[in-house]
Design a protein around this motif. Sequence first.
Motif: not given
Length: 355
Positions: A196-199, A258-260, A262-272
């Motif tokens: 998937h490239g980006i997670l 900002s829209g890359e 590839r890589g791993i993105v962390f967001v601090s909101n577990p239920q989104l």
Amino acid sequence: MELYIAGGVGEHGRNCFYVEGSNSSFLVDCGVLASDLEDPYPRLTQQQIDRIDKVFLTHSHADHTAALPWLYKRGFRGRLIASDETLRQLPFDLSKNISLERICSNGEGFDKDLAIVWGRSGHCPGGVWYRFSEGGKSILFSGDYTEDTQVYVCDRIRGISADVAVIDCAYGKDEVSYDAACNRLISKTKEALTSHGILLFPVPRYGRGLELLKLFSNHLSCVNYFGDEIFLDQVEAAKQETFWTRSVNINVSLQTYSGEERGIVFVSNPQLNAKAARATAQEVLSLGGRAIATGTVEAGSFSATLIAEGNMDVLRYPIHLHYAQYLQLIQKNRFTETIAYHSAEFPQKRDRRSL
Ligand SMILES: [Zn+2]
Ligand SMILES: [Zn+2]
């Protein structure tokens, strides 16, 4: 002393325990049950609420604190006692806050006749366990507890006596070991990055996000990491050893997403459920990416929708105990009666105990 279980036993959430002592009554935690929108609050009578002199918090997570505004609306005017770090993390203004470190420096102290011992619970910054005693009777609350941590400090509960111990057993009979869970997380994350490239990893504001970053930084190579402002701040703060964190060398560079592709993105909101977190999730998915939950997904949340649509996997990073660990902890202490909390697998037999 008398213990009344107002929530958290036989269910995942609504953690709340009412203790009536000879001179005063107090609560340990005051959380909501997110999966029950019609009746999410602790089962406390108005008479009990009127008698509460203070609330002790084990940590800031919503399943332990989100019913506090409700408690104040019902007339609670007592004191709120928690670690400085937990008080700092609470998302609402609450009056009469008292620092646990101030009344119990070095992990021990008194509040009137109530003797208090506490230690760090390894679960998140600010997280603690408590032992309370009064008039020859004692009760222990583990809070959300884990000894398997790379980042947070745990003062292990050992050789402690108590008439009743309320102990984390959130993972119930799902007894996958910490190492096995980490290995699975690493191998599945590698596979998902390749395809998937980006997670996207939604994580709590305070807690397992840092543990995940540490794990990935040790086992994955050539990955770009991204995070929101809260996550970036936490990683920055963890560069130095603190009372709550070990000196962890997280050797990665971290940027705002900002829209890359590839890589791993962390967001601090577990239920989104927050708008910004949801927008980041949608962006990642639109690029062919995938979301991965590492904790409990609440019914009705945006994370639950992503799972139902087939866009999110669940790969646990353990930050609680399972049943075998619960039993091991009991063996290392002297508890007369034990209560497993935080799991639907262990139903509540009696909601009242006289100590
Ligand atoms: Zn928690
Ligand atoms: Zn919890």
